[in-house]
Design a protein around this motif. Structure first.
Motif, short mmCIF file in Angstrom:
data_model
loop_
_atom_site.label_atom_id
_atom_site.label_comp_id
_atom_site.label_asym_id
_atom_site.label_seq_id
_atom_site.Cartn_x
_atom_site.Cartn_y
_atom_site.Cartn_z
N LEU A 109 0.56 -1.30 -0.12
CA LEU A 109 -0.05 0.26 -0.13
C LEU A 109 1.05 1.37 -0.21
CD1 LEU A 109 -2.57 -1.49 2.50
CD2 LEU A 109 -2.87 -0.66 -0.61
N ALA A 110 1.99 1.27 0.88
CA ALA A 110 3.15 2.91 0.73
C ALA A 110 3.69 2.34 -0.13
CB ALA A 110 3.72 2.28 2.03
N CYS A 111 3.94 1.53 -1.32
CA CYS A 111 4.66 1.77 -2.59
C CYS A 111 4.11 2.19 -3.27
CB CYS A 111 4.90 0.05 -2.79
SG CYS A 111 5.75 -0.08 -4.23
N ALA A 112 2.46 1.77 -3.74
CA ALA A 112 1.19 2.81 -4.07
C ALA A 112 1.58 3.63 -4.72
CB ALA A 112 -0.25 1.16 -4.04
N VAL A 113 0.84 4.33 -2.79
CA VAL A 113 1.08 5.68 -2.45
C VAL A 113 2.17 6.02 -2.75
CG1 VAL A 113 0.85 7.99 -0.73
CG2 VAL A 113 -0.23 5.73 -0.26
N ALA A 114 3.86 6.35 -3.08
CA ALA A 114 4.77 6.64 -3.14
C ALA A 114 4.76 6.60 -4.75
CB ALA A 114 5.64 5.91 -2.98
N ALA A 115 4.14 5.87 -5.49
CA ALA A 115 4.84 5.02 -6.61
C ALA A 115 3.07 6.63 -7.04
CB ALA A 115 3.83 4.12 -7.03
N VAL A 116 2.30 6.34 -6.90
CA VAL A 116 1.56 7.60 -7.50
C VAL A 116 1.88 8.81 -7.93
CG1 VAL A 116 -0.58 8.64 -7.31
CG2 VAL A 116 -0.88 6.32 -6.79
N VAL A 117 2.08 8.98 -6.98
CA VAL A 117 3.55 11.24 -6.48
C VAL A 117 4.58 10.78 -7.39
CG1 VAL A 117 4.89 12.56 -4.99
CG2 VAL A 117 2.62 11.55 -4.42
N GLU A 118 5.88 9.75 -7.42
CA GLU A 118 6.75 9.82 -7.68
C GLU A 118 6.77 8.82 -8.82
OE1 GLU A 118 10.20 7.81 -5.16
OE2 GLU A 118 9.05 8.38 -3.83
N TRP A 119 6.00 7.73 -9.86
CA TRP A 119 5.96 7.82 -11.57
C TRP A 119 5.68 8.70 -12.11
CZ3 TRP A 119 3.56 2.06 -11.42
CH2 TRP A 119 4.87 1.65 -10.12
N PRO A 120 4.94 10.04 -11.69
CA PRO A 120 4.64 11.23 -13.25
C PRO A 120 5.70 11.85 -12.68
CG PRO A 120 2.35 10.74 -11.76
CD PRO A 120 3.51 9.93 -10.91
N VAL A 121 6.43 12.40 -12.08
CA VAL A 121 7.52 12.83 -11.60
C VAL A 121 8.79 12.52 -12.53
CG1 VAL A 121 9.62 14.41 -10.18
CG2 VAL A 121 7.15 13.84 -9.68
N GLY A 122 8.92 10.86 -12.56
CA GLY A 122 10.41 10.54 -12.77
C GLY A 122 10.03 10.61 -13.84
N ALA A 123 8.57 10.77 -14.98
CA ALA A 123 9.03 10.77 -16.33
C ALA A 123 8.88 11.93 -16.69
CB ALA A 123 7.22 9.96 -16.49
N VAL A 124 9.07 12.71 -16.59
CA VAL A 124 8.87 14.53 -16.02
C VAL A 124 10.90 14.34 -16.81
CG1 VAL A 124 8.72 16.44 -15.80
CG2 VAL A 124 6.78 15.10 -16.10
N VAL A 125 11.39 13.97 -15.68
CA VAL A 125 12.69 13.90 -15.13
C VAL A 125 13.26 13.28 -16.31
CG1 VAL A 125 14.87 13.75 -14.08
CG2 VAL A 125 12.55 14.41 -12.89
N TYR A 126 12.99 12.22 -16.48
CA TYR A 126 13.58 11.36 -17.29
C TYR A 126 13.74 12.22 -18.66
CZ TYR A 126 13.91 6.87 -20.53
OH TYR A 126 14.72 5.73 -20.92
#
Length: 70
Positions: free
Chosen positions: A25-42
């Motif tokens: 559950l914590a991984c899913a919550v963190a992923a909702v925030v970090e994956w879009p940010v990571g995609a932009v930084v990528y």
């Protein structure tokens, strides 16, 4: 959703349920925030973006799962 991890030595029952479930559950919550940010930084910095997108799986899940021994 319920996650079960058997064969651990962190408790006498050698089976964990609460830690891995809260870890997912914590991984899913963190992923909702970090994956879009990571995609932009990528777009600009490939390796930095990959590290940001991998953070929930490599850091958040293990920390939460290990901190709860049951």
């Amino acid at each position: 959703m319920l996650c079960v991890q058997c064969g651990t030595r962190s408790n006498p029952c050698r089976c964990k349920v609460v830690g891995p479930t809260l870890g997912v559950l914590a991984c899913a919550v963190a992923a909702v925030v970090e994956w879009p940010v990571g995609a932009v930084v990528y777009i600009f910095r490939h390796m930095k973006g990959r590290r940001i997108m991998a953070h929930p799986v490599n850091v958040v899940y293990p920390c939460v799962s290990r901190s709860i021994p049951i």
